[in-house]
Design a protein around this motif. Structure first.
Motif, short mmCIF file in Angstrom:
data_model
loop_
_atom_site.label_atom_id
_atom_site.label_comp_id
_atom_site.label_asym_id
_atom_site.label_seq_id
_atom_site.Cartn_x
_atom_site.Cartn_y
_atom_site.Cartn_z
N ILE A 97 0.84 -1.20 0.00
CA ILE A 97 0.00 0.00 0.00
C ILE A 97 0.88 1.25 0.00
O ILE A 97 0.62 2.21 -0.73
N VAL A 98 1.93 1.24 0.81
CA VAL A 98 2.87 2.37 0.87
C VAL A 98 3.51 2.59 -0.50
O VAL A 98 3.61 3.72 -0.99
N ALA A 99 3.93 1.50 -1.14
CA ALA A 99 4.57 1.62 -2.45
C ALA A 99 3.59 2.16 -3.50
O ALA A 99 3.98 2.99 -4.34
N LEU A 100 2.35 1.73 -3.46
CA LEU A 100 1.36 2.25 -4.41
C LEU A 100 1.12 3.74 -4.19
O LEU A 100 1.05 4.51 -5.15
N ALA A 101 1.01 4.16 -2.94
CA ALA A 101 0.82 5.58 -2.64
C ALA A 101 2.05 6.39 -3.07
O ALA A 101 1.93 7.49 -3.63
N ALA A 102 3.23 5.86 -2.82
CA ALA A 102 4.46 6.56 -3.21
C ALA A 102 4.54 6.70 -4.73
O ALA A 102 4.95 7.74 -5.25
N TRP A 103 4.15 5.65 -5.45
CA TRP A 103 4.13 5.72 -6.90
C TRP A 103 3.19 6.84 -7.37
O TRP A 103 3.52 7.63 -8.25
N GLY A 104 2.01 6.90 -6.75
CA GLY A 104 1.06 7.97 -7.09
C GLY A 104 1.64 9.35 -6.80
O GLY A 104 1.52 10.27 -7.62
N ASN A 105 2.28 9.51 -5.66
CA ASN A 105 2.87 10.80 -5.30
C ASN A 105 4.04 11.17 -6.21
O ASN A 105 4.29 12.35 -6.43
N SER A 106 4.75 10.18 -6.71
CA SER A 106 5.92 10.47 -7.54
C SER A 106 5.54 11.20 -8.83
O SER A 106 6.39 11.82 -9.46
N ARG A 107 4.29 11.13 -9.20
CA ARG A 107 3.83 11.79 -10.41
C ARG A 107 3.29 13.19 -10.14
O ARG A 107 2.80 13.86 -11.04
N LEU A 108 3.35 13.62 -8.89
CA LEU A 108 2.84 14.94 -8.50
C LEU A 108 3.97 15.82 -8.00
O LEU A 108 4.94 15.33 -7.42
N ALA A 109 3.81 17.11 -8.18
CA ALA A 109 4.73 18.05 -7.55
C ALA A 109 4.49 17.99 -6.05
O ALA A 109 3.37 17.72 -5.60
N PRO A 110 5.52 18.23 -5.24
CA PRO A 110 5.35 18.14 -3.78
C PRO A 110 4.15 18.94 -3.24
O PRO A 110 3.45 18.47 -2.34
N GLU A 111 3.89 20.10 -3.79
CA GLU A 111 2.77 20.92 -3.30
C GLU A 111 1.41 20.38 -3.72
O GLU A 111 0.38 20.83 -3.21
N GLU A 112 1.37 19.39 -4.61
CA GLU A 112 0.11 18.80 -5.06
C GLU A 112 -0.25 17.53 -4.31
O GLU A 112 -1.31 16.95 -4.55
N ARG A 113 0.59 17.08 -3.42
CA ARG A 113 0.37 15.82 -2.70
C ARG A 113 -0.56 16.04 -1.51
O ARG A 113 -0.28 16.85 -0.65
N SER A 114 -1.65 15.28 -1.48
CA SER A 114 -2.61 15.43 -0.39
C SER A 114 -2.32 14.50 0.78
O SER A 114 -2.88 14.68 1.86
N MET A 115 -1.44 13.53 0.58
CA MET A 115 -1.07 12.59 1.64
C MET A 115 0.39 12.23 1.41
O MET A 115 0.79 11.92 0.30
N ILE A 116 1.17 12.29 2.48
CA ILE A 116 2.58 11.91 2.38
C ILE A 116 2.94 10.98 3.52
O ILE A 116 2.26 10.95 4.55
N LEU A 117 4.01 10.23 3.35
CA LEU A 117 4.52 9.33 4.38
C LEU A 117 5.63 10.07 5.12
O LEU A 117 6.52 10.62 4.49
N VAL A 118 5.53 10.09 6.45
CA VAL A 118 6.54 10.78 7.25
C VAL A 118 7.06 9.85 8.33
O VAL A 118 6.39 8.90 8.74
N ASP A 119 8.25 10.15 8.81
CA ASP A 119 8.83 9.47 9.96
C ASP A 119 8.04 9.92 11.19
O ASP A 119 7.90 11.13 11.43
N ALA A 120 7.50 8.98 11.95
CA ALA A 120 6.64 9.30 13.09
C ALA A 120 7.37 10.14 14.15
O ALA A 120 6.75 10.94 14.84
N GLU A 121 8.67 9.95 14.31
CA GLU A 121 9.42 10.70 15.32
C GLU A 121 9.81 12.09 14.86
O GLU A 121 9.62 13.07 15.57
N SER A 122 10.36 12.18 13.66
CA SER A 122 10.89 13.47 13.19
C SER A 122 9.87 14.30 12.44
O SER A 122 10.02 15.52 12.33
N GLY A 123 8.85 13.64 11.87
CA GLY A 123 7.89 14.35 11.05
C GLY A 123 8.40 14.64 9.65
O GLY A 123 7.71 15.24 8.84
N GLN A 124 9.59 14.17 9.34
CA GLN A 124 10.19 14.39 8.02
C GLN A 124 9.58 13.44 7.00
O GLN A 124 9.39 12.27 7.27
N GLU A 125 9.31 13.98 5.82
CA GLU A 125 8.80 13.14 4.75
C GLU A 125 9.84 12.12 4.35
O GLU A 125 11.04 12.41 4.33
N VAL A 126 9.40 10.90 4.08
CA VAL A 126 10.29 9.83 3.64
C VAL A 126 9.92 9.44 2.22
O VAL A 126 8.78 9.64 1.78
#
Length: 172
Positions: A97-126
């Protein structure tokens, strides 16, 4: 499940991709699993979040339970109500599921992404990638990594991948 299984060609029944799609390749199924990974477990939560009809949701949840991806557990006695909790097998689909979402996001500019995966501790996008566990190398290079017939392959699968065994170390 029999209706879904009939969509698979006879020669694909031993193909792991075809058999996986048989279980999770339907639109609502993937979205229900995504919601389950986000902590949803009750019928009304799934229905409200997805906007799915109760009959469609009932059918999909029943199939996910039958396939061993969700477990149906009572959480209320009067009236009896159930929740749907991911099993170990269901949890094992999270990287997919994560890989499918990442594939979808890879086709969007960062500002167009409505959902991103982040590190739970740092909050940094992965940036999720699929790698070989032994080498750590990315698997998205189709020249380096190819499918070949495995040890349990039947004649159809062996014919499909004839000649690849010596290149990849598989068996023919």
């Amino acid at each position: 499940m029999v209706a879904v299984a009939s969509r698979i060609r006879l020669e694909d029944r031993e193909c792991p991709l075809s058999t996986t799609v048989q279980h999770v390749g339907e639109w609502w199924t993937l979205l229900i699993l995504h919601d389950a990974f986000d902590g949803y477990s009750r019928f009304d939560q799934f229905q409200e979040n997805l906007g799915i009809s109760s009959s469609m949701l009932t059918t999909r949840l029943k199939t996910l339970v039958e396939d061993g991806l969700l477990e149906r557990r009572p959480y209320q006695a009067n009236p009896v109500r159930h929740e749907y909790v991911l099993t170990g097998l269901g949890h094992s689909l999270r990287p997919v599921i994560v890989a499918l979402a990442a594939w979808g996001n890879s086709r969007l500019a960062p500002e167009e992404r409505s959902m991103i995966l982040v590190d739970a501790e740092s909050g940094q996008e992965v940036e999720p990638v699929v790698v070989d566990a032994r080498t750590g190398r990315r698997l998205d290079d189709s020249d380096t990594y190819v499918f070949t017939a495995g040890p349990a392959a039947g004649d159809v699968m062996r014919d499909r991948y004839a000649g690849r065994g010596s290149r990849t170390g598989g068996t023919n």
